[in-house]
Structures are given as structure tokens and as C-alpha cells.
Design a protein around this motif. Structure first.
Motif: not given
Ligand code: BYC
Length: 313
Positions: A123-133, A219-236
Motif C-alpha cells: 500500500i505504501g509503495w504502490l497506493v501512496d506512490g500513485a496518490a503522490i503522482m 489527464t488520468n492516462d498521463e499520470l498512470r503512465q508516469k506511475f508505471i514508468d517509475v514503478c517498472a524501474e523501482q521494482v528491480h
């Protein structure tokens, strides 16, 4: 006259001049803000429930103290946002009634259960991460009280995001069972977090106008893309996997491509049929009813104080 007022209003917005409570504003702008800000406030308050569920079971004193502080922060965020929304002419009691009657929504994400301690990390990483974005751009929203409330909220959310990531990092370096827990929580929270940003731009009825009014800066999609780009790196760093076989860096767009979102699941949850919708709403209504005596005592105290001040004056 109304046209002229509308033009002055839009000019202010276009020139980045904040709209303040006593300024003239179109009815629809006021309504949109009340809708978004009250939903946001409700999300903070309902968001306390899934995490509150783990306070008594946190694995150490440090984890418990941190989680209590985080959950208290969410309560504070809800209160700033209710107060900011009240400047638009709606009372907190009305907003809370609307939550309890199902008239206003809260974020879909809080209708999922927290099954293990790793969920608190996810929740902290993904939900709060999405909330910040989503929320950092709201610090520049055109409505002054909303933008100002968001500044402190965002500072606290970034601490929340880090505490979540640190929980997952600890688990990812632990025993095989802890690693499994970590991956399982990421698997369950990933898609709901991706959905938090709301429907695709073409099926989002409010985005276009809210962007023109600079309530939403992206827009919703712009923020979603930013979030996915960040998480795709952090997960490593965690040595874990994002549960999306289609997640792939695209050299042309310089973004990650990702798989299809299950919009049926999203709307099902938004419309009240997610795994925990009924439980969450029942818990809020119960807490509100049990808190009636506090509200009565506060009113009685305020009235007594007023009478005393009158006597002195
Ligand atoms: N869940 O036209 P759209 C947090 C609704 S994080 C439920 O795109 P809009 C926290 C939407 O309300 C979460 N409903 O709308 C984190 C609309 O329905 P109505 C809170 C959703 O407003 C950690 C309809 O779908 N954050 O607080 O332009 C711990 C069409 O959507 C959702 C905020 O609220 C959803 N995920 O954009 C604790 C941020 N998505 O109203 C707490 C502020 C969409 O017509 N809010 N809907 O019946 C926003 O930025 C925007 O309101 C949204 C939606 C991006 C959420």
C-alpha cells in the motif's frame, strides 16, 4: 454580466491567478470541486481502515509506531480536505451524509482487503506512490484552499511511500516465505493501483473540463503512465516482478508499454461491488454513530463558551 464574470474567471485561471472562496466562479466549477475534494477527503478517511487493520499485528514496536503515525496522518488529510471543501459552501456533515448514503464515492483502491503484513508495504509503495503522482500536481490546482491543503498532504504522502517501500525491501531480503509474501502483495495491489487514476481519457467525463479549469494538470492516462514508468524501474531494487507480462520498455515512446486494464473490475468496484465495499461503508457508519457523543459534547462546550463570552462582554 454573467459572460463577463465568466471571462474574468477564465482569464485568472489562464494567468495562474488562484481562485479564492469569495471570488465569483461558475456553478459547475464549484460543483466539480466539491465532488472531487469531498471524494478525496472520503478516500483519506476510508483509507485508514485497511491499514488500521494491521496496527495490532505490526511485527515490531517501530513498525507499529510508524503505522499508527501514518494512519493518523490520513485522518489529518481528510480533515484539511473537508475544511477546504467547506469554503465552497457545503458543510462537513452534508459531505459525510453523502458518503454514508452512497451519493459520493471514495477511491476504488480501499475496497480491497489487506491479507498479510506485506500488504502494508505494498500500500505504501504502490497506493501512496500513485496518490503522490496524482496529488503533487494538485498543489498547483486553480482553487487556492485545495492547492494549499495539498502541500502538506504531499509531504506526508512521500514519507508514507518510503515507509512502504522500506517494508517491502526488508521482506525482499528476508526468508523465502517473506519473499513470497512480498511478491504476493505486489501481485494483488498492482492492478488496483494502476486503476486508481480513473478511467481512460476517452471514457473520463470530467477530465477535459477539469484540465481547462486547471483543477487537474494532467489527464488520468498521463499520470498512470508516469506511475508505471517509475514503478517498472523501482521494482528491480526489490528484486520482484510486476504482474504484467506485457510490461516492456518502448524505445520509440520512451515509456513502458503495459497490458490491458480490466475496466469491468474497476467499474464493479466503483459501483459498490468490490470485495470490501460493504464492510468499509458499514465501518464508517458505525464509527460515525459511535462518535455522536463527541460531537454533542463539542457543541455543548462551544455553546457554553459562547454564553460565557457574552456575559463577560
Ligand atoms: N475510485 O471523469 P473521471 C488517497 C470516478 S488516494 C472511485 O476521470 P475525475 C490515499 C469519478 O469520481 C485516493 N471512483 O473523474 C492514499 C467519476 O465519478 P463521478 C484519493 C473513481 O474526478 C493512501 C467517474 O469515475 N485521491 O487519498 O476527473 C492512503 C469518472 O471519472 C476513481 C483523490 O481523490 C477511483 N479510483 O478524475 C490513504 C485525488 N476514478 O464523480 C489515502 C483527487 C474515477 O462523476 N481526485 N472515479 O460520480 C482526482 O484526482 C480525480 O477525482 C480522479 C478522477 C483522478 C480520482
Amino acid at each position: 454580466m454573467a459572460e463577463q464574470q465568466e471571462k474574468i474567471f477564465q482569464d485568472k485561471v489562464d494567468h495562474e491567478i488562484r481562485i479564492e472562496p469569495k471570488d465569483w466562479m461558475p456553478d459547475q466549477y464549484r460543483k466539480t470541486l466539491i465532488r472531487q475534494m469531498s471524494q478525496h477527503a472520503h478516500s483519506e478517511i476510508v483509507g485508514m481502515l485497511p491499514e488500521g487493520n494491521w496496527i495490532t499485528r505490526a511485527p515490531s514496536l517501530r513498525r507499529k509506531a510508524t503505522l499508527i503515525a501514518k494512519v493518523q496522518d490520513e485522518a489529518g488529510h481528510g480533515l484539511y480536505l473537508y475544511s477546504a471543501a467547506e469554503t465552497l459552501g457545503i458543510s462537513r456533515a452534508e459531505m459525510i451524509d453523502q458518503l454514508h448514503s452512497g451519493k459520493t464515492k471514495y477511491s476504488s483502491i480501499f475496497n480491497y482487503p489487506t491479507l498479510t503484513w506485506a500488504d502494508i508495504g505494498a500500500i505504501g509503495w504502490l497506493v501512496d506512490g500513485a496518490a503522490i503522482m496524482n496529488q503533487v500536481p494538485l498543489c498547483r490546482a486553480s482553487y487556492g484552499p485545495y492547492a494549499r491543503a495539498m502541500i502538506r498532504i504531499c509531504k506526508e504522502e512521500s514519507f508514507h511511500q518510503r515507509q512502504g517501500f522500506e517494508i517491502l525491501l526488508t521482506l525482499s531480503k528476508g526468508s523465502e516465505e517473506q519473499k513470497r509474501m512480498c511478491q504476493d502483495a505486489i501481485d494483488r495491489w498492482w492492478w488496483p493501483a494502476v486503476m486508481m487514476f480513473g478511467p481512460n481519457d476517452e471514457s473520463s467525463p470530467h477530465t477535459k473540463q477539469s484540465v481547462a479549469w486547471k483543477i487537474k494538470r494532467f489527464t488520468n492516462d498521463e499520470l498512470r503512465q508516469k506511475f508505471i514508468d517509475v514503478c517498472a524501474e523501482q521494482v528491480h531494487i526489490l528484486g520482484m516482478k510486476i504482474p504484467d507480462p506485457d510490461l516492456k520498455w518502448n524505445e520509440q515512446t520512451k515509456h513502458y508499454d503495459f497490458g490491458a486494464i480490466n475496466w469491468d473490475e474497476f467499474w464493479n468496484v466503483v459501483n459498490g461491488n468490490g470485495p470490501c465495499n460493504k464492510e468499509r461503508l458499514a465501518a464508517r457508519i458505525k464509527a460515525h454513530e459511535e462518535g455522536a457523543w463527541v460531537r454533542e459534547a463539542a457543541i455543548a462546550y462551544a455553546e457554553k463558551k459562547k454564553r460565557k463570552e457574552k456575559v463577560i462582554a
